[in-house]
Scaffold this motif. Sequence first.
Motif, PDB file in Angstrom:
ATOM      1  N   UNK A 124      31.036  29.819  -2.081  1.00  0.00           N
ATOM      2  CA  UNK A 124      31.489  30.520  -3.216  1.00  0.00           C
ATOM      3  C   UNK A 124      32.751  31.434  -3.193  1.00  0.00           C
ATOM      4  N   UNK A 125      32.736  32.361  -2.235  1.00  0.00           N
ATOM      5  CA  UNK A 125      34.080  33.251  -2.237  1.00  0.00           C
ATOM      6  C   UNK A 125      35.304  32.276  -1.924  1.00  0.00           C
ATOM      7  N   UNK A 136      22.381  31.590   2.066  1.00  0.00           N
ATOM      8  CA  UNK A 136      22.917  32.841   1.666  1.00  0.00           C
ATOM      9  C   UNK A 136      24.539  32.396   2.269  1.00  0.00           C
ATOM     10  N   UNK A 137      24.611  32.374   3.554  1.00  0.00           N
ATOM     11  CA  UNK A 137      25.699  32.125   4.426  1.00  0.00           C
ATOM     12  C   UNK A 137      26.453  30.992   3.812  1.00  0.00           C
ATOM     13  N   UNK A 138      25.945  29.999   3.503  1.00  0.00           N
ATOM     14  CA  UNK A 138      26.568  28.957   3.035  1.00  0.00           C
ATOM     15  C   UNK A 138      27.261  29.201   1.618  1.00  0.00           C
ATOM     16  N   UNK A 139      26.457  29.466   0.664  1.00  0.00           N
ATOM     17  CA  UNK A 139      27.076  29.644  -0.644  1.00  0.00           C
ATOM     18  C   UNK A 139      27.903  31.113  -0.779  1.00  0.00           C
ATOM     19  N   UNK A 140      27.537  32.145  -0.182  1.00  0.00           N
ATOM     20  CA  UNK A 140      27.984  33.291  -0.625  1.00  0.00           C
ATOM     21  C   UNK A 140      28.805  34.163   0.817  1.00  0.00           C
ATOM     22  N   UNK A 156      28.305  26.912  -6.911  1.00  0.00           N
ATOM     23  CA  UNK A 156      28.661  28.329  -5.808  1.00  0.00           C
ATOM     24  C   UNK A 156      29.820  29.052  -6.345  1.00  0.00           C
ATOM     25  N   UNK A 157      30.785  28.310  -6.811  1.00  0.00           N
ATOM     26  CA  UNK A 157      31.730  29.029  -7.354  1.00  0.00           C
ATOM     27  C   UNK A 157      31.294  29.849  -8.682  1.00  0.00           C
ATOM     28  N   UNK A 158      30.757  29.356  -9.869  1.00  0.00           N
ATOM     29  CA  UNK A 158      30.310  29.789 -10.888  1.00  0.00           C
ATOM     30  C   UNK A 158      29.464  31.111 -10.828  1.00  0.00           C
ATOM     31  N   UNK A 159      28.517  31.032  -9.831  1.00  0.00           N
ATOM     32  CA  UNK A 159      27.710  32.052  -9.806  1.00  0.00           C
ATOM     33  C   UNK A 159      28.319  33.001  -8.878  1.00  0.00           C
ATOM     34  N   UNK A 160      29.204  32.822  -8.150  1.00  0.00           N
ATOM     35  CA  UNK A 160      29.584  34.092  -7.472  1.00  0.00           C
ATOM     36  C   UNK A 160      30.420  34.610  -8.087  1.00  0.00           C
TER      37      UNK A 160
END
Length: 633
Positions: A303-304, A295-299, A269-273
């Motif tokens: 991720x952020x 989408x809410x979980x990862x971004x 999630x970090x890398x893709x963000x």
Amino acid sequence: MSHKIQTLSGYFHEYQKSVAQPEEFWERIAESFHWRKLWDKTLDWNFDEPKVKWFANGKLNITENIFERHLYTKGDSPAIIWEANEPNEPNRIITYRELYELTNQFCHALVDNGIRKGDRVIIYMPMVPEAAIAMLACARVGAIHSVVFAGFSSTSLSDRIIDCGAKMVLTSDGNYRGSKSIPVKAVVDEAILNTPSIEKVIVLKRTFEEVVMKADRDLWWHEAVAGKSKDFTAVETDSEDMLFILYTSGSTGKPKGVVHSIGGYMVYSYYSFMNVFQYSQGDIYWCTADVGWITGHSYIVYGPLLSGATTLMFEGVPTYPNAGRFWEIIDKYKVNQFYTAPTAIRSLQAFGLEPLEPYSLQSLKVIGSVGEPINEEAWHWYHDHIGKGNCPLVDTWWQTETGGIMISALAGITPNKPAHASLPLPGIQPVIMDTEGNELTGNNVEGNLCIKFPWPGMIRTTYGDHEKCKKEYFSAYKGMYFTGDGAKRDHDGYLRILGRVDDVINVSGHRMGTAEVENAINEHPKVVESAVVGYPHEVKGQGIYAYVICDMEGRTEANLIEEIKDTVKKIIGPIAKPDMVQIVPGLPKTRSGKIMRRILRKIASGDISNLGDTSTLLNPEVVDDIIKGANLK
Ligand code: WTA
């Protein structure tokens, strides 16, 4: 630490490396995180069982990589900016230190109320910072969260509680959504009438409307955290322990609990963000999804926050109090990256350009799209009028099961092309397959989209039923993850997602299994049989069209249709309410009794010119009856 790709040649270089030496590639990224103990084996996998382990035996807590890692440098920077449903309600700006302290206090509330490592906690909450705090506190105590979109009905909620055996529900008195206030606590009360696993319910005061609080079971959020320490030592977890369960529709009648594990999801999630949005420190990033979806979980959350970013969270809807709300928020906070769904774009496009006039949108650097194919018209409107022609538009393809963005342009680095998700992220190996199981190599090919090598953010299992995971995703093509989507690789080598090839409809970016909607319709006592298909819908992408055989005795068509729509709303939630219900005398069936959905899909989309050979049907005469009664546009 930066793993941000800077140039097009850098992208190709990283991509080659990620395919040639995937383990080394991901190790390099994972090493930059804080692990209490490093892993023994980077990747252990086979897609037959399936078994996928990333960073096996690594010990960590994901929230230490959000808080402890960023506190020295970012303690005073905003982690979450929250904008309320009502434009005149004061906003909240929560720094990394404040978020850390609020999370820690809530960790105490969880533990003091019986939550231990491995327990399941349901989060059924509005879009307020406490929803993120709830997720992070679960992760910090080693509990497994399962966020349920707060628009789902009590039946959907109780199905999910039962499936994962949750001990606790976190909710609010009510939710604000535009001009409405929704009494969610009452939905929870109804849902847990028959779910003995639930021991406690913690309720956030948001709308201050009166709710029933059951003694010994329900407690207020503010009381649960009152006087609690702002320190809490994170519980050590294993890289492959579960981080969360998120229920999603598939081709079977019941939603599946998609399981993500900690270490791999964190890294991915970090890398893709960082790479897709090309986030730079200090940027204000806004994703308009709800935390109830992946989408809410990862971004919005993981991720952020793992990247030390500032993430904006908005409680309301795009059209309240008017169709300029998104644009007003972008100007108000000088948003740099804006990530939304094609449905939102199409519905705002319908209001014309006037709502945009008061706003400059000058702060925007990157705009993004997710959840469904974005048609070229919406793409151009978004690109020209929101991005002002000079922001890269990232069309990001991914799924609940993939954990993070899989195929997308990297903003400003790799080219974007209207309606094309374009190129895979480093580490992702998509393939296009024909129906016989052959890989279609080269350009200008079209088929089913599979992924042939594991990536850290991928699904590990479906909760409580590993066989289901195998059957749904790893059986159609041997040794591959099957996405359920069709895709085309065009003459330039860019991927275009064509939509679902299974019995899943994508309504406003929300996945609905046709079988799930049919099951709900069939609950109506007058319904004999039903068949649900998707059809093209101008705003929602796809709409839900239901063909229903009813016992009409003593009823009129019009009120039965309304009742059927209401039944679905009650059983699943308003998002699954059919757009069209047609009462039919029969359903076209093959001689073996299978419903011919292909014919029903064609009729629903108004395309009756070529229905194919209907003479092999058991009951060809119903086709004409259905066409006569169809709500053709
Ligand atoms: C569809 C949402 C085309 C696709 C993140 C997928 C897309 C399903 C795109 C997953 C896109 C998502 N272009 N189609 N950019 N993004 N989809 O699990 O059919 O809610 O299989 O995850 O949405 O939906 P889910």
